[in-house]
Design a protein around this motif. Structure first.
Motif, mmCIF file in Angstrom:
data_model
loop_
_atom_site.group_PDB
_atom_site.id
_atom_site.type_symbol
_atom_site.label_atom_id
_atom_site.label_comp_id
_atom_site.label_asym_id
_atom_site.label_seq_id
_atom_site.Cartn_x
_atom_site.Cartn_y
_atom_site.Cartn_z
ATOM 1 N N MET A 106 -28.207 5.073 5.761
ATOM 2 C CA MET A 106 -27.761 5.393 7.030
ATOM 3 C C MET A 106 -28.339 6.351 7.808
ATOM 4 S SD MET A 106 -23.580 4.986 6.278
ATOM 5 C CE MET A 106 -22.646 3.486 5.658
ATOM 6 N N ARG A 107 -29.152 7.303 6.924
ATOM 7 C CA ARG A 107 -29.555 8.360 7.542
ATOM 8 C C ARG A 107 -31.108 8.101 8.107
ATOM 9 N NH1 ARG A 107 -28.210 13.434 3.456
ATOM 10 N NH2 ARG A 107 -26.283 13.295 3.606
ATOM 11 N N ARG A 108 -31.668 8.708 9.124
ATOM 12 C CA ARG A 108 -32.904 8.545 9.725
ATOM 13 C C ARG A 108 -33.337 9.996 9.517
ATOM 14 N NH1 ARG A 108 -31.415 4.773 8.363
ATOM 15 N NH2 ARG A 108 -31.265 2.711 9.698
ATOM 16 N N PRO A 109 -34.710 10.250 8.941
ATOM 17 C CA PRO A 109 -35.441 9.126 8.136
ATOM 18 C C PRO A 109 -34.804 8.824 6.865
ATOM 19 C CG PRO A 109 -36.528 11.117 8.061
ATOM 20 C CD PRO A 109 -35.402 11.605 9.009
ATOM 21 N N VAL A 110 -34.981 7.693 6.188
ATOM 22 C CA VAL A 110 -34.402 7.418 5.029
ATOM 23 C C VAL A 110 -34.951 8.512 4.031
ATOM 24 C CG1 VAL A 110 -34.140 5.781 3.130
ATOM 25 C CG2 VAL A 110 -33.918 4.984 5.541
ATOM 26 N N ASP A 111 -34.344 9.078 3.086
ATOM 27 C CA ASP A 111 -34.911 10.045 2.390
ATOM 28 C C ASP A 111 -34.598 9.738 1.063
ATOM 29 O OD1 ASP A 111 -35.699 12.471 0.977
ATOM 30 O OD2 ASP A 111 -34.003 13.904 1.586
ATOM 31 N N THR A 112 -35.466 8.748 0.218
ATOM 32 C CA THR A 112 -35.360 8.229 -1.061
ATOM 33 C C THR A 112 -35.587 9.350 -2.243
ATOM 34 O OG1 THR A 112 -37.795 7.921 -1.123
ATOM 35 C CG2 THR A 112 -36.131 6.240 -0.516
ATOM 36 N N ARG A 113 -36.456 10.418 -1.985
ATOM 37 C CA ARG A 113 -36.459 11.550 -2.911
ATOM 38 C C ARG A 113 -35.345 12.629 -2.757
ATOM 39 N NH1 ARG A 113 -41.652 15.948 -2.807
ATOM 40 N NH2 ARG A 113 -40.788 17.181 -4.525
ATOM 41 N N GLY A 114 -34.704 12.622 -1.667
ATOM 42 C CA GLY A 114 -33.515 13.669 -1.701
ATOM 43 C C GLY A 114 -32.300 12.942 -2.549
ATOM 44 N N ALA A 115 -32.188 11.643 -2.186
ATOM 45 C CA ALA A 115 -31.241 10.825 -2.808
ATOM 46 C C ALA A 115 -31.380 10.860 -4.267
ATOM 47 C CB ALA A 115 -31.161 9.421 -2.238
ATOM 48 N N THR A 116 -32.604 10.778 -4.668
ATOM 49 C CA THR A 116 -33.003 10.675 -6.234
ATOM 50 C C THR A 116 -32.548 11.920 -6.958
ATOM 51 O OG1 THR A 116 -34.591 9.097 -5.905
ATOM 52 C CG2 THR A 116 -34.780 10.662 -7.805
ATOM 53 N N GLU A 117 -32.994 13.213 -6.105
ATOM 54 C CA GLU A 117 -32.554 14.359 -6.785
ATOM 55 C C GLU A 117 -31.198 14.708 -6.918
ATOM 56 O OE1 GLU A 117 -34.887 17.108 -4.430
ATOM 57 O OE2 GLU A 117 -37.025 16.653 -5.413
ATOM 58 N N PHE A 118 -30.510 14.279 -5.722
ATOM 59 C CA PHE A 118 -29.036 14.635 -5.637
ATOM 60 C C PHE A 118 -28.332 13.785 -6.785
ATOM 61 C CE2 PHE A 118 -24.478 13.625 -4.264
ATOM 62 C CZ PHE A 118 -24.239 14.698 -3.890
ATOM 63 N N ALA A 119 -28.623 12.485 -6.785
ATOM 64 C CA ALA A 119 -27.976 11.647 -7.896
ATOM 65 C C ALA A 119 -28.146 11.915 -9.361
ATOM 66 C CB ALA A 119 -28.349 10.090 -7.711
ATOM 67 N N THR A 120 -29.440 12.396 -9.486
ATOM 68 C CA THR A 120 -29.661 12.757 -10.878
ATOM 69 C C THR A 120 -29.063 14.053 -11.371
ATOM 70 O OG1 THR A 120 -32.068 11.938 -10.512
ATOM 71 C CG2 THR A 120 -31.588 13.600 -12.513
ATOM 72 N N GLN A 121 -29.099 15.149 -10.318
ATOM 73 C CA GLN A 121 -28.175 16.440 -10.686
ATOM 74 C C GLN A 121 -26.622 16.167 -10.829
ATOM 75 O OE1 GLN A 121 -29.744 19.262 -11.580
ATOM 76 N NE2 GLN A 121 -31.624 18.077 -11.532
ATOM 77 N N LEU A 122 -26.269 15.397 -9.818
ATOM 78 C CA LEU A 122 -24.550 14.989 -9.902
ATOM 79 C C LEU A 122 -24.391 14.258 -11.318
ATOM 80 C CD1 LEU A 122 -22.113 14.902 -8.663
ATOM 81 C CD2 LEU A 122 -22.787 12.798 -7.428
ATOM 82 N N PHE A 123 -25.198 13.292 -11.794
ATOM 83 C CA PHE A 123 -24.997 12.556 -12.971
ATOM 84 C C PHE A 123 -25.336 13.915 -14.144
ATOM 85 C CE2 PHE A 123 -25.946 10.374 -16.662
ATOM 86 C CZ PHE A 123 -24.635 9.484 -16.682
ATOM 87 N N LEU A 124 -26.294 14.392 -14.097
ATOM 88 C CA LEU A 124 -26.227 15.468 -15.239
ATOM 89 C C LEU A 124 -25.583 16.325 -15.618
ATOM 90 C CD1 LEU A 124 -30.443 15.671 -14.918
ATOM 91 C CD2 LEU A 124 -29.188 14.553 -16.896
ATOM 92 N N HIS A 125 -25.181 16.973 -14.377
ATOM 93 C CA HIS A 125 -23.851 17.988 -14.673
ATOM 94 C C HIS A 125 -22.695 17.485 -15.203
ATOM 95 C CE1 HIS A 125 -21.595 21.402 -13.360
ATOM 96 N NE2 HIS A 125 -20.620 20.648 -13.226
ATOM 97 N N GLY A 126 -22.263 16.267 -14.738
ATOM 98 C CA GLY A 126 -21.086 15.670 -15.416
ATOM 99 C C GLY A 126 -21.402 15.275 -16.642
ATOM 100 N N ALA A 127 -22.703 14.592 -17.127
ATOM 101 C CA ALA A 127 -22.834 14.276 -18.418
ATOM 102 C C ALA A 127 -23.139 15.485 -19.260
ATOM 103 C CB ALA A 127 -24.284 13.184 -18.306
#
Length: 210
Positions: A180-201
Motif C-alpha cells: 500500500m505504500r509508495r514507493p514499495v519498501d521491500t528492504r524496510g519490510a524485511t528488516e521490520f518483520a525479522t526484528q519483530l519475529f526475533l524479539h518474540g522468538a
C-alpha cells in the motif's frame, strides 16, 4: 485398436481444452483483480475478459473467491523453490528469516508490479484461506526449517507450530501494508518483520530455558 486410439486422442484433446479454459479464467481474473481490486470484481467481470461462455466459468469455479484462492495457490507453488534454496544455505535463525522475508516481499512486489504501475488496487493474498494443501505444505516446510535452524544454533523453541503461524502471519500482514505504500519498501519490510519475529522468538526461547 483404432477406436481405442481415437478415444485416447479425444480424451487428450478434452483434457487440454479443460486445462486451457481454466488457465484462461485464471489469467483473466489476474488482470481484473489488478485493475478493479478483489472486492469490487464480479464473476461477470472475469468472464468478460475471456472468450468463454458464461456457463463455462462454473464448470471450473463456484465463485470469484475460488478463483482468488487458486491464484494464491499458484503463487505459492512458484514461491516454494525460492524457499527451498534459502533452506539449503541458512546458517542461523536470523539469516534464515532475513532471506525468507526478503524473498517473500520481493516476490509479492514482483507479483503486483503491473497493478502498482497502473495505480490500481493490488492483488495481495490477504483473506485467502490458509487450510489449502499448498498452504499447509508451506506451513510444514517453514516449521521444519525453523526447528532445524534453531537446533543447529542451540536454540530451544517453545512451540514451533505457534512460531510458524506467527512468522507467516507477520509476512502476510506486513506484506499487505508494504504494497500500500509508495514507493514499495521491500528492504524496510524485511528488516521490520525479522526484528519483530526475533524479539518474540528470543523471549519465548529464554522463557522455555528458564
Amino acid at each position: 485398436m483404432v477406436a481405442a486410439v481415437q478415444s485416447a486422442q479425444g480424451q487428450g484433446k478434452r483434457a487440454r481444452t479443460k486445462a486451457a479454459n481454466r488457465q484462461a479464467i485464471l489469467e483473466a481474473a489476474r488482470q481484473v483483480f489488478a485493475r478493479l481490486g478483489a472486492e469490487a470484481t464480479t464473476v461477470r467481470d472475469i468472464i468478460r475478459e475471456t472468450d468463454l461462455a458464461a456457463g463455462t466459468f462454473y464448470n471450473y469455479f463456484k465463485s470469484k473467491e475460488e478463483v482468488f484462492e487458486a491464484l494464491a495457490d499458484e503463487g505459492v507453488r512458484r514461491f516454494r523453490p525460492r524457499l527451498a534454496s534459502i533452506r539449503e544455505s541458512a546458517t542461523s535463525l536470523q539469516a534464515y528469516l532475513l532471506e525468507a522475508y526478503s524473498a517473500y516481499f520481493d516476490f509479492l512486489n514482483e507479483e503486483n508490479e503491473e497493478a502498482i504501475r497502473q495505480g490500481a488496487p493490488h492483488a495481495a493474498m490477504i483473506g485467502v484461506r490458509v487450510d489449502t494443501p499448498e498452504m499447509q505444505a508451506v506451513f510444514e516446510e517453514i516449521r521444519a526449517d525453523l526447528e532445524q535452524v534453531a537446533k543447529s544454533t542451540g536454540l530451544s523453541l517453545a512451540d514451533s507450530g505457534f512460531l510458524t503461524a506467527a512468522a507467516i502471519g507477520i509476512a502476510r500482514e506486513v506484506g499487505d501494508h508494504m504494497l500500500m505504500r509508495r514507493p514499495v519498501d521491500t528492504r524496510g519490510a524485511t528488516e521490520f518483520a525479522t526484528q519483530l519475529f526475533l524479539h518474540g522468538a528470543g523471549a519465548l526461547a529464554s522463557k522455555s530455558n528458564s
